[in-house]
Design an enzyme around this catalytic site. Structure first.
Site, mmCIF file in Angstrom:
data_model
loop_
_atom_site.group_PDB
_atom_site.id
_atom_site.type_symbol
_atom_site.label_atom_id
_atom_site.label_comp_id
_atom_site.label_asym_id
_atom_site.label_seq_id
_atom_site.Cartn_x
_atom_site.Cartn_y
_atom_site.Cartn_z
ATOM 1 N N ALA A 153 -16.905 9.403 -4.117
ATOM 2 C CA ALA A 153 -15.981 10.115 -2.438
ATOM 3 C C ALA A 153 -16.388 11.740 -1.552
ATOM 4 O O ALA A 153 -16.933 11.947 -2.782
ATOM 5 C CB ALA A 153 -14.130 10.070 -2.495
ATOM 6 N N ASP A 198 -5.002 3.905 -2.976
ATOM 7 C CA ASP A 198 -3.924 4.304 -2.720
ATOM 8 C C ASP A 198 -3.436 5.437 -3.766
ATOM 9 O O ASP A 198 -3.121 6.358 -3.994
ATOM 10 C CB ASP A 198 -3.168 3.276 -2.408
ATOM 11 C CG ASP A 198 -3.376 2.439 -1.699
ATOM 12 O OD1 ASP A 198 -3.569 2.196 -0.112
ATOM 13 O OD2 ASP A 198 -3.377 0.903 -2.073
ATOM 14 N N ALA A 244 0.646 -1.209 0.239
ATOM 15 C CA ALA A 244 0.078 0.093 0.175
ATOM 16 C C ALA A 244 0.857 0.842 -0.268
ATOM 17 O O ALA A 244 1.004 2.039 -0.543
ATOM 18 C CB ALA A 244 -0.713 0.465 1.426
ATOM 19 N N SER A 246 -11.971 4.741 4.545
ATOM 20 C CA SER A 246 -12.855 3.732 3.354
ATOM 21 C C SER A 246 -13.861 3.759 4.161
ATOM 22 O O SER A 246 -13.794 2.715 5.011
ATOM 23 C CB SER A 246 -12.290 2.685 2.368
ATOM 24 O OG SER A 246 -11.826 2.437 3.257
ATOM 25 N N ASN A 266 -7.130 2.432 6.298
ATOM 26 C CA ASN A 266 -5.934 0.253 5.599
ATOM 27 C C ASN A 266 -5.552 -0.718 5.985
ATOM 28 O O ASN A 266 -4.919 -0.500 6.399
ATOM 29 C CB ASN A 266 -5.140 1.625 4.808
ATOM 30 C CG ASN A 266 -4.756 0.439 3.143
ATOM 31 O OD1 ASN A 266 -5.934 -0.029 2.885
ATOM 32 N ND2 ASN A 266 -3.649 0.124 2.781
HETATM 33 P P1 ATP Z 1 -8.180 -0.176 -1.362
HETATM 34 O O1 ATP Z 1 -7.730 -0.034 0.018
HETATM 35 O O2 ATP Z 1 -8.772 -1.319 -1.612
HETATM 36 O O3 ATP Z 1 -6.901 -0.125 -1.966
HETATM 37 P P2 ATP Z 1 -9.700 1.929 -0.644
HETATM 38 O O4 ATP Z 1 -11.504 1.185 0.116
HETATM 39 O O5 ATP Z 1 -8.960 2.705 0.642
HETATM 40 O O6 ATP Z 1 -9.194 0.728 -0.991
HETATM 41 P P3 ATP Z 1 -11.641 2.976 -2.804
HETATM 42 O O7 ATP Z 1 -13.049 3.496 -2.042
HETATM 43 O O8 ATP Z 1 -12.605 1.028 -2.727
HETATM 44 O O9 ATP Z 1 -10.810 2.967 -1.412
HETATM 45 O O10 ATP Z 1 -11.260 3.449 -3.759
HETATM 46 C C1 ATP Z 1 -11.175 4.475 -3.583
HETATM 47 C C2 ATP Z 1 -11.083 5.756 -4.899
HETATM 48 O O11 ATP Z 1 -11.336 5.051 -5.696
HETATM 49 C C3 ATP Z 1 -13.109 5.917 -5.442
HETATM 50 O O12 ATP Z 1 -13.422 6.868 -3.534
HETATM 51 C C4 ATP Z 1 -13.270 6.146 -6.284
HETATM 52 O O13 ATP Z 1 -13.033 7.658 -6.414
HETATM 53 C C5 ATP Z 1 -12.321 5.407 -6.933
HETATM 54 N N1 ATP Z 1 -13.264 4.366 -7.689
HETATM 55 C C6 ATP Z 1 -12.710 2.728 -5.818
HETATM 56 N N2 ATP Z 1 -13.535 2.005 -7.293
HETATM 57 C C7 ATP Z 1 -14.215 1.788 -8.416
HETATM 58 C C8 ATP Z 1 -15.139 1.782 -9.044
HETATM 59 N N3 ATP Z 1 -15.079 0.872 -9.538
HETATM 60 N N4 ATP Z 1 -15.453 3.300 -10.630
HETATM 61 C C9 ATP Z 1 -15.492 4.263 -9.774
HETATM 62 N N5 ATP Z 1 -14.325 4.953 -9.506
HETATM 63 C C10 ATP Z 1 -13.684 3.531 -8.541
HETATM 64 MG MG MG Z 2 -7.541 1.898 1.846
#
Ligand code: ATP
Ligand code: MG
Length: 317
Positions: free
Chosen positions: A236, A262, A41, A199, A171
């Site tokens: 977001a 990330d 990460a 998240s 995370n």
């Molecule tokens: P990870 O820790 O698995 O990298 P996370 O849970 O910290 O992910 P997510 O919310 O899954 O973060 O993704 C971060 C951002 O990426 C989201 O807020 C959005 O802006 C974008 N994103 C993630 N998945 C998608 C998707 N399927 N389609 C469009 N945008 C996405």
């Molecule tokens: Mg994450």
């Protein structure tokens, strides 16, 4: 007058990811694999920061092996300062074997704590890099041992004493929260953070309120300057003392969601440090997250500022 953007540093795991080609359940029978891909990460975060064009470096440790060289080559080529990545003479580079389940869940076999990643310390090159830094990003996933917690806290102390800023992405996996001392360490990091990037439900990890408005009010009252909640395909939201801005996710075919958070986080932090308003920073970060899920491999979806801006230009038409 133009301000020089502050050097961003993160401390933590650098590994390779090896993925099962077919979805299924774990690794208890032979299955075709693809990899190694550079991963971790904090490594993905810092690679995105570099590709975006923001000065940055990472404190980490890899083995004297091809998995380590694969990561060093990639990070260096993308513009990350790798002077504080130690090459351990004996320990091997970290790894994660990953297989997606048919329901989208994931099974892992990790070699992180016992790998070279377990030997991360603030040695002379790390101290020199931190001495030039103006911002530290802390990843909850990196806080897996008392030594690494101590290194991160010492780095936070240094950065803050010099007037720098700190961002924090919890995370964190449930199993890690159960380790003695982890919750307390995360609480101490949060107390020092300027920017918090949870998240979804991670927003409530450290609050007594369990509704969004209540949790945000509690966190802002503790001195955070911004809270950015990542909501996967939904987009977001950024909360500050002066307001709330939300953005919808860009429609994307989700090839591999690993690393989206990330890439989103690095882009948001870079924009924030460059003085952008939350709405503009969210727009670029949201596009970086969308680009990340469209590529197979955790770090393969990191994108340049030009790639992010051309995606957004295409959307506007
Ligand atoms: P990870 O820790 O698995 O990298 P996370 O849970 O910290 O992910 P997510 O919310 O899954 O973060 O993704 C971060 C951002 O990426 C989201 O807020 C959005 O802006 C974008 N994103 C993630 N998945 C998608 C998707 N399927 N389609 C469009 N945008 C996405
Ligand atoms: Mg994450």
């Amino acid at each position: 007058m133009t301000l020089t953007p502050p050097l961003v540093v993160t401390i933590g795991e650098i590994l390779v990811e090896i993925m099962a080609v077919e979805p299924g359940h774990g690794f208890r029978e032979p299955t075709p694999l693809i990899g190694p891909f550079p991963s971790g990460a904090p490594a993905i975060f810092i690679d995105q920061m570099a590709r975006f064009g923001h000065p940055c470096g990472i404190v980490g440790c890899v083995g004297n092996d091809d998995f380590g060289r694969l990561n060093l080559d990639r990070l260096r080529a993308d513009g990350v300062d790798v002077s504080a990545i130690r090459v351990h003479p004996e320990a091997v580079t970290g790894s994660a074997f990953v297989r997606y389940r048919p329901d989208g869940g994931r099974d892992f076999v990790f070699n992180i704590k016992q790998s070279a990643n377990g030997a991360v310390t603030l040695d002379a090159p790390a101290t020199a890099l931190l001495g030039r830094a103006g911002h530290l990003h802390v990843m909850g996933s990196s806080l897996f041992s008392p030594e690494i917690i101590a290194a991160n806290e010492a780095a936070i102390g240094r950065i803050k004493a010099d007037g720098g800023t700190v961002s924090f992405d919890p995370n964190v996996r449930k199993e890690m929260m159960a380790l003695p001392g982890t919750r307390e360490a995360l609480e101490r990091v949060l107390a020092q953070a300027d920017l918090f990037l949870p998240s979804g439900p991670e927003l409530f990890l450290f609050t007594s309120a369990q509704d969004e408005a209540g949790a945000v009010a509690e966190l802002l009252a503790r001195g955070l300057r911004a809270i950015v909640v990542k909501r996967s395909a939904e987009g977001a939201t950024c909360f500050t003392q002066t307001g709330v801005v939300s953005i919808a996710g860009l429609p994307s075919e989700e090839i591999d969601p690993t690393g989206a958070g990330d890439c989103f986080g690095a882009t948001f932090v870079a924009c924030w440090l460059q003085g952008m308003e939350p709405r503009a920073a969210l727009r670029l970060a949201n596009a970086a997250g969308a680009l990340a899920v469209r590529k197979k491999g955790p770090m393969e979806g990191a994108s340049t500022r030009t790639e992010i801006e051309s995606l957004l230009a295409g959307q506007a038409q």
